[in-house]
Structures are given as structure tokens and as C-alpha cells.
Design an enzyme around this catalytic site. Structure first.
Site, short mmCIF file in Angstrom:
data_model
loop_
_atom_site.label_atom_id
_atom_site.label_comp_id
_atom_site.label_asym_id
_atom_site.label_seq_id
_atom_site.Cartn_x
_atom_site.Cartn_y
_atom_site.Cartn_z
N ASP A 82 0.88 -1.17 0.00
CA ASP A 82 0.00 0.00 0.00
C ASP A 82 0.91 1.21 0.00
OD1 ASP A 82 -1.53 2.23 0.67
OD2 ASP A 82 -2.88 1.09 1.95
N TYR A 103 -7.01 15.78 -8.88
CA TYR A 103 -6.31 14.74 -9.65
C TYR A 103 -5.29 15.34 -10.60
CZ TYR A 103 -5.62 10.91 -12.99
OH TYR A 103 -5.08 9.95 -13.80
N LYS A 143 -1.10 15.04 -10.63
CA LYS A 143 -0.26 14.48 -11.70
C LYS A 143 0.73 15.54 -12.21
CE LYS A 143 -2.00 10.26 -11.93
NZ LYS A 143 -1.22 9.04 -11.65
P1 NAP Z 1 -7.48 1.32 -11.76
O1 NAP Z 1 -7.97 0.23 -12.62
O2 NAP Z 1 -8.41 1.92 -10.76
O3 NAP Z 1 -6.14 0.84 -11.05
C1 NAP Z 1 -5.53 1.59 -10.05
C2 NAP Z 1 -4.60 0.70 -9.29
O4 NAP Z 1 -3.96 1.48 -8.26
C3 NAP Z 1 -5.36 -0.44 -8.57
O5 NAP Z 1 -4.57 -1.60 -8.59
C4 NAP Z 1 -5.47 0.10 -7.16
O6 NAP Z 1 -5.60 -0.92 -6.16
C5 NAP Z 1 -4.11 0.77 -7.04
N1 NAP Z 1 -4.04 1.63 -5.87
C6 NAP Z 1 -4.80 2.68 -5.53
N2 NAP Z 1 -4.41 3.16 -4.35
C7 NAP Z 1 -3.36 2.40 -3.94
C8 NAP Z 1 -2.55 2.39 -2.79
N3 NAP Z 1 -2.70 3.27 -1.79
N4 NAP Z 1 -1.54 1.48 -2.71
C9 NAP Z 1 -1.36 0.58 -3.71
N5 NAP Z 1 -2.13 0.50 -4.79
C10 NAP Z 1 -3.13 1.42 -4.91
O7 NAP Z 1 -7.00 2.57 -12.64
P2 NAP Z 1 -6.02 2.68 -13.90
O8 NAP Z 1 -6.75 3.48 -14.90
O9 NAP Z 1 -5.44 1.36 -14.28
O10 NAP Z 1 -4.88 3.62 -13.28
C11 NAP Z 1 -3.50 3.29 -13.31
C12 NAP Z 1 -2.74 4.60 -13.44
O11 NAP Z 1 -3.04 5.20 -14.71
C13 NAP Z 1 -3.10 5.64 -12.38
O12 NAP Z 1 -1.93 6.28 -11.91
C14 NAP Z 1 -3.97 6.62 -13.14
O13 NAP Z 1 -3.96 7.91 -12.58
C15 NAP Z 1 -3.33 6.57 -14.52
N6 NAP Z 1 -4.19 7.04 -15.61
C16 NAP Z 1 -5.29 6.36 -15.98
C17 NAP Z 1 -6.08 6.85 -17.03
C18 NAP Z 1 -7.32 6.13 -17.48
O14 NAP Z 1 -8.03 6.66 -18.38
N7 NAP Z 1 -7.65 4.96 -16.95
C19 NAP Z 1 -5.71 8.02 -17.71
C20 NAP Z 1 -4.57 8.69 -17.30
C21 NAP Z 1 -3.80 8.19 -16.26
P3 NAP Z 1 -7.05 -1.37 -5.59
O15 NAP Z 1 -7.59 -2.36 -6.59
O16 NAP Z 1 -6.71 -2.00 -4.28
O17 NAP Z 1 -7.89 -0.14 -5.47
#
Ligand code: NAP
Length: 238
Positions: free
Chosen positions: A57, A158, A162
Site C-alpha cells: 500500500d 487529480y 499528476k
Molecule cells: P485502476 O484500474 O483503478 O487501477 C488503479 C490501481 O492502483 C489499482 O490496482 C489500485 O488498487 C491501485 N491503488 C490505488 N491506491 C493504492 C494504494 N494506496 N496502494 C497501492 N495500490 C493502490 O486505474 P487505472 O486506470 O489502471 O490507473 C492506473 C494509473 O493510470 C493511475 O496512476 C492513473 O492515474 C493513470 N491514468 C489512468 C487513465 C485512465 O483513463 N484509466 C488516464 C490517465 C492516467 P485497488 O484495486 O486495491 O484499489
């Protein structure tokens, strides 16, 4: 045990899961970071190969310390874990919203990076990839064409988190350049994940964003550092 080892935070689902899967396919031993044991074990089973669970975490100093103590080799660190609590423009954003967002997206990255630096420094080709967002680009945010200013000025917590991560990417890259550690930020594009309610609608394949992360993780020694890149490899303006 493979020659090269990686850690992906938040790899139990979403973009991080695909990054871990692709790095295993590229021949890495991959620590699948997950704060939840069950979710992490499920991801590890699905990825197969040399994937192993690392309970982590990023907001919990004890968890970061315990995880770092379990890893004795590391070539690639992917700071992927992130949250996007639903918040509005700055005037509707409470300090608690900012704190909650920054805890994971900014402070968590610093805590994890600093904790794993000693092992990264021992790698022959150390790489750090910070998963950022195109919505953090201040150049795009202030562009007169609204096409470049996605949602502006919404999601202030957010997007500013970033932008802070981008700044830290530059400062880490500058400090670590002489140690050969490359540090870059990646905008994965809008992806269908659980990040925000409704994000799955209209978002692209998370695996496509993950491929951009892996490209930066596998940069050659003459590759860039301190940069901000889109998932397709093109530079993103700060
Ligand atoms: P996601 O499916 O919600 O995955 C987020 C991951 O981060 C999950 O595994 C979550 O774990 C984990 N997480 C959150 N808080 C945490 C903590 N305190 N310690 C450890 N793990 C933690 O979202 P995603 O879209 O794949 O996001 C991945 C990255 O891409 C993020 O940094 C996000 O800001 C970036 N991003 C995403 C998008 C998009 O359109 N999806 C666009 C731009 C940037 P849990 O399952 O336990 O919650």
C-alpha cells in the site's frame, strides 16, 4: 529467476495489470504490487510466468518498508498506483480531497521510489516510469482550443497531483542522471478501467496504455530521461 526484475505498483487490475503481464512476457520477474492480498493473488495467477505478489500500500509507510525489505534486485520500477476521487473545480475542492489524492499519486510515489532506490542503484539499466496523465499538461490545459483542455478546470485535485508528479519526475531524473537511472512520465491515454465511475465507457484498451509504459521501462541506455510521453511514444508538453 529471470535476469531482470520489475515492480509495478497497483498491478492487481487496470493498466498496471497489463504492464506486469507485458513485462513477464518480455522476460522479467515481476513483483505484482497490490494492497489487497486476494486481488493480488488473483492477478498473479492470471499473469502466470514469473509474476509474484508483493503486498504494497503506497500510502502506508510500514507497508512500503516491509515491501522494500523483501526485494533484493530491481531493474524497473513502475509507479502506477493512482486514485482519482471525484472532485470538481478548485472552488469546489476541499483540502481533504487534495490530501487524499496526493497521498497516493504524489507522496506514495516519493515513498516507494526512495525506498526502492538502493536496489535500483545496483541495476545495470535502472528505469523508473511514473504513470501520469495528459490532463496534467499545463500547456494543454491552457490551450485556447478546448480540444486540448480536457475537462478543464475540473478534477483539480487529480490533475494537479499528476502535474506535481511530472515536476518530481524531472527532479528525480536530474538528480539520478549521473547514476544512469532514467526517470520518465507516461500519459497512458483515456482507458477503460475502474479509475473513475463511468471511465470504462468510451475509454480505450488499457493494454494499449500499458505498452507505452513498457516502452519507457525498456529504454536503451541512450534513451531519454526526465521526459513526458504519450502512450504512442510522442512527447507531451509539460
Ligand atoms: P485502476 O484500474 O483503478 O487501477 C488503479 C490501481 O492502483 C489499482 O490496482 C489500485 O488498487 C491501485 N491503488 C490505488 N491506491 C493504492 C494504494 N494506496 N496502494 C497501492 N495500490 C493502490 O486505474 P487505472 O486506470 O489502471 O490507473 C492506473 C494509473 O493510470 C493511475 O496512476 C492513473 O492515474 C493513470 N491514468 C489512468 C487513465 C485512465 O483513463 N484509466 C488516464 C490517465 C492516467 P485497488 O484495486 O486495491 O484499489
Amino acid at each position: 529467476m529471470n535476469d531482470r526484475t520489475a515492480l509495478v505498483t497497483g498491478a492487481n487490475k487496470g493498466i498496471g495489470f497489463h504492464v506486469a503481464r507485458l513485462l513477464v512476457e518480455a522476460g522479467f520477474s515481476v513483483h505484482v504490487g497490490s494492497r489487497d492480498i486476494e486481488h493480488g493473488e488473483r492477478a498473479v495467477a492470471e499473469i502466470g510466468g514469473d509474476a509474484r505478489l508483493l503486498v504494497l500500500d503506497v500510502t502506508d509507510p510500514g507497508s512500503v518498508e516491509r515491501a522494500a525489505a523483501r526485494v533484493d534486485r530491481l531493474d524497473v520500477l513502475v509507479n502506477n498506483a493512482g486514485v482519482q476521487p471525484v472532485t470538481g473545480p478548485p472552488t469546489e475542492t476541499g483540502v481533504d480531497d487534495l490530501r487524499r489524492t496526493y497521498e497516493t499519486n504524489v507522496f506514495g510515489v516519493v515513498a516507494v521510489t526512495n525506498a526502492f532506490l538502493p536496489v535500483l542503484r545496483r541495476s545495470a539499466h535502472p528505469r523508473v516510469v511514473n504513470v501520469s496523465s495528459g490532463t496534467a499538461s499545463l500547456t494543454w490545459s491552457t490551450h485556447p482550443n478546448p480540444q486540448f483542455a480536457p475537462g478543464s478546470p475540473r478534477s483539480a485535485a487529480y490533475r494537479s497531483s499528476k502535474a506535481a508528479l511530472n515536476a518530481l519526475t524531472v527532479f528525480y531524473a536530474q538528480e539520478l542522471a549521473e547514476d544512469g537511472i532514467k526517470v520518465n512520465a507516461l500519459a497512458p491515454g483515456r482507458r477503460a478501467t475502474d479509475l473513475v465511475p463511468g471511465a470504462a465507457e468510451g475509454g480505450g484498451d488499457p493494454a494499449e496504455g500499458a505498452r507505452g509504459v513498457v516502452r519507457l521501462a525498456l529504454l536503451p541506455d541512450d534513451g531519454p530521461t526526465g521526459g513526458f510521453f504519450s502512450w504512442d511514444g510522442t512527447p507531451v508538453p509539460w
